[in-house]
Design an enzyme around this catalytic site. Sequence first.
Site, short mmCIF file in Angstrom:
data_model
loop_
_atom_site.label_atom_id
_atom_site.label_comp_id
_atom_site.label_asym_id
_atom_site.label_seq_id
_atom_site.Cartn_x
_atom_site.Cartn_y
_atom_site.Cartn_z
N SER A 30 0.83 -1.20 0.00
CA SER A 30 0.00 0.00 0.00
C SER A 30 0.87 1.25 0.00
CB SER A 30 -0.94 -0.04 1.21
OG SER A 30 -1.94 0.94 1.10
N ASN A 31 0.32 2.38 0.39
CA ASN A 31 1.08 3.64 0.42
C ASN A 31 0.55 4.52 1.55
OD1 ASN A 31 -1.11 5.45 -0.69
ND2 ASN A 31 -0.95 3.93 -2.32
#
Length: 224
Positions: A30-31
């Site tokens: 993810s981020n």
Amino acid sequence: SPVEHDWAGKKVLVTAGPTREKIDPVRYISNHSTGKMGYAIAEAARDRGADVVLVSGPVALPKPDGVTVIPVESVQQMYDAVMQHLPEVEVVIKSAAVSDYRPKTVSAQKMKKTGDDLSLELEKAPDILAEVGKRKTHQFVVGFAAETHDVLNYAADKLARKNLDMIVANDVLQEGAGMGTDTNIVTILARGSEPLQSGKMSKREVADKLLDAILTNQRGAAAA
Ligand code: C5P
């Protein structure tokens, strides 16, 4: 002063937050996106009278009242939700931080610690915004460009390549801009107009500035 309902009757699709791409049942890629920019846009559009559908990746923010929220996790789920609602909206604002790559295979079991090194094979994820750019008929399509260098050049390239009407560019390395912060500093670039610099302001103020710019541009396009 009361908010002007200058978006009354407009149907808007906003995407926000990160995506999660599964590696195995307990891990994902993810981020750092918090969804704050997209939620601020959805709330500003709602306050100005718009009908808002918010396709949201996993975030810690409260569901905004009076907005249709569609929670998703993966790029594929976000893609499906966006394509489902695309025909019924006039404006699409894609502020989500979507994964560019995803694991080629998802392990059904939790991966075990074995060797000293581990390589993950990734494949390109579908580009939702590029597909919206291809499919659009009457929709005004706005993309985001989070960059760490050469911001305006990459943004202008994205605007053309993904067939967008407007792009909101920000240098995520600048103090007070980008992911996680409550403020942002953006440049709004529309086809055939001079770039508009926001200066450092709250994400809600950036959202209202963006909504102003979209209205101005739509009027310009209708007059042309
Ligand atoms: O090319 P880049 O990923 O930098 O473009 C950013 C813009 O494209 C954002 O508006 C983002 O929401 C969108 N995007 C997308 N699907 C992807 C990657 C990015 O819709 N797989």
